[in-house]
Design a protein around this motif. Structure first.
Motif, PDB file in Angstrom:
ATOM      1  N   HIS A 188       0.545  -1.053   0.438  1.00 56.03           N
ATOM      2  CA  HIS A 188       0.092  -0.198  -0.037  1.00 56.03           C
ATOM      3  C   HIS A 188       1.148   1.537  -0.542  1.00 56.03           C
ATOM      4  O   HIS A 188       1.207   1.479   0.635  1.00 56.03           O
ATOM      5  CB  HIS A 188      -0.978   0.190   0.912  1.00 56.03           C
ATOM      6  N   GLU A 200       0.596   4.325   0.681  1.00 53.51           N
ATOM      7  CA  GLU A 200       0.017   5.216   1.380  1.00 53.51           C
ATOM      8  C   GLU A 200       1.524   5.117   2.857  1.00 53.51           C
ATOM      9  O   GLU A 200       1.392   6.587   3.305  1.00 53.51           O
ATOM     10  CB  GLU A 200      -0.636   5.499   2.384  1.00 53.51           C
ATOM     11  N   ASN A 247       0.606   3.285   5.278  1.00 51.78           N
ATOM     12  CA  ASN A 247      -0.036   3.284   6.830  1.00 51.78           C
ATOM     13  C   ASN A 247      -0.614   2.328   7.065  1.00 51.78           C
ATOM     14  O   ASN A 247      -1.668   1.518   7.213  1.00 51.78           O
ATOM     15  CB  ASN A 247      -0.665   4.674   6.989  1.00 51.78           C
ATOM     16  N   HIS A 285      -3.789   0.085   8.892  1.00 46.84           N
ATOM     17  CA  HIS A 285      -5.314  -0.873   7.787  1.00 46.84           C
ATOM     18  C   HIS A 285      -5.088  -1.588   9.150  1.00 46.84           C
ATOM     19  O   HIS A 285      -5.772  -2.520   9.267  1.00 46.84           O
ATOM     20  CB  HIS A 285      -5.002  -0.795   6.444  1.00 46.84           C
TER      21      HIS A 285
END
Ligand code: ZN
Length: 136
Positions: free
Chosen positions: A81, A83, A85, A89
């Motif tokens: 991912h 981002e 973060n 998640h």
């Protein structure tokens, strides 16, 4: 059966944080006028969560957050991912985005040491908590 919907904002001040929201949730329950039933406390975010745990000793919150950080590191080779973060998640799904609490006599029927926490995993941010109270 009556259904009452309420919400309130939570402003987190750290990347990972557990914020006691018991009094705000009780405020929605009181406003509903429902004496007997249940309340669903729901977090409409993908990097935050709702949980119930001890609110008497703040070291419990520290231990929960440090254990999650150890289990699910912020940076790890292999996260896809973009981002940055992914840990947030994963923590959100692990803890879950809602809790259900019984209401008795117009009050949240929590255990002596229990509190309801909003769990921030990618703050600081302005967040929202939804509460649906059902009963009579
Ligand atoms: Zn993300």
């Amino acid at each position: 059966m009556k259904i009452f919907e309420g919400s309130f904002g939570v402003d987190s001040s750290d990347r990972s944080e557990m914020i006691d929201i018991t009094s705000q949730v009780q405020g929605v329950v009181s406003k509903s006028g429902i004496a007997c039933g249940d309340a669903v406390i729901y977090c409409p975010h993908t990097t935050a969560a709702i949980t119930i745990n001890e609110n008497a000793d703040s070291d419990v919150v520290y231990d929960i957050l440090s254990t999650l950080a150890e289990l699910i590191p912020h940076k790890r080779a292999g996260y896809r991912h973009c981002e940055g973060n992914s840990d947030a998640h994963c923590k959100s799904s692990l803890i879950g985005c809602s809790e259900q609490v019984l209401i008795k006599g117009g009050k949240l029927n929590l255990g002596t040491w229990q509190g309801i926490f909003f769990c921030e995993f990618d703050g600081p941010r302005n967040r929202k908590v939804l509460v649906q109270v059902r009963g009579q």
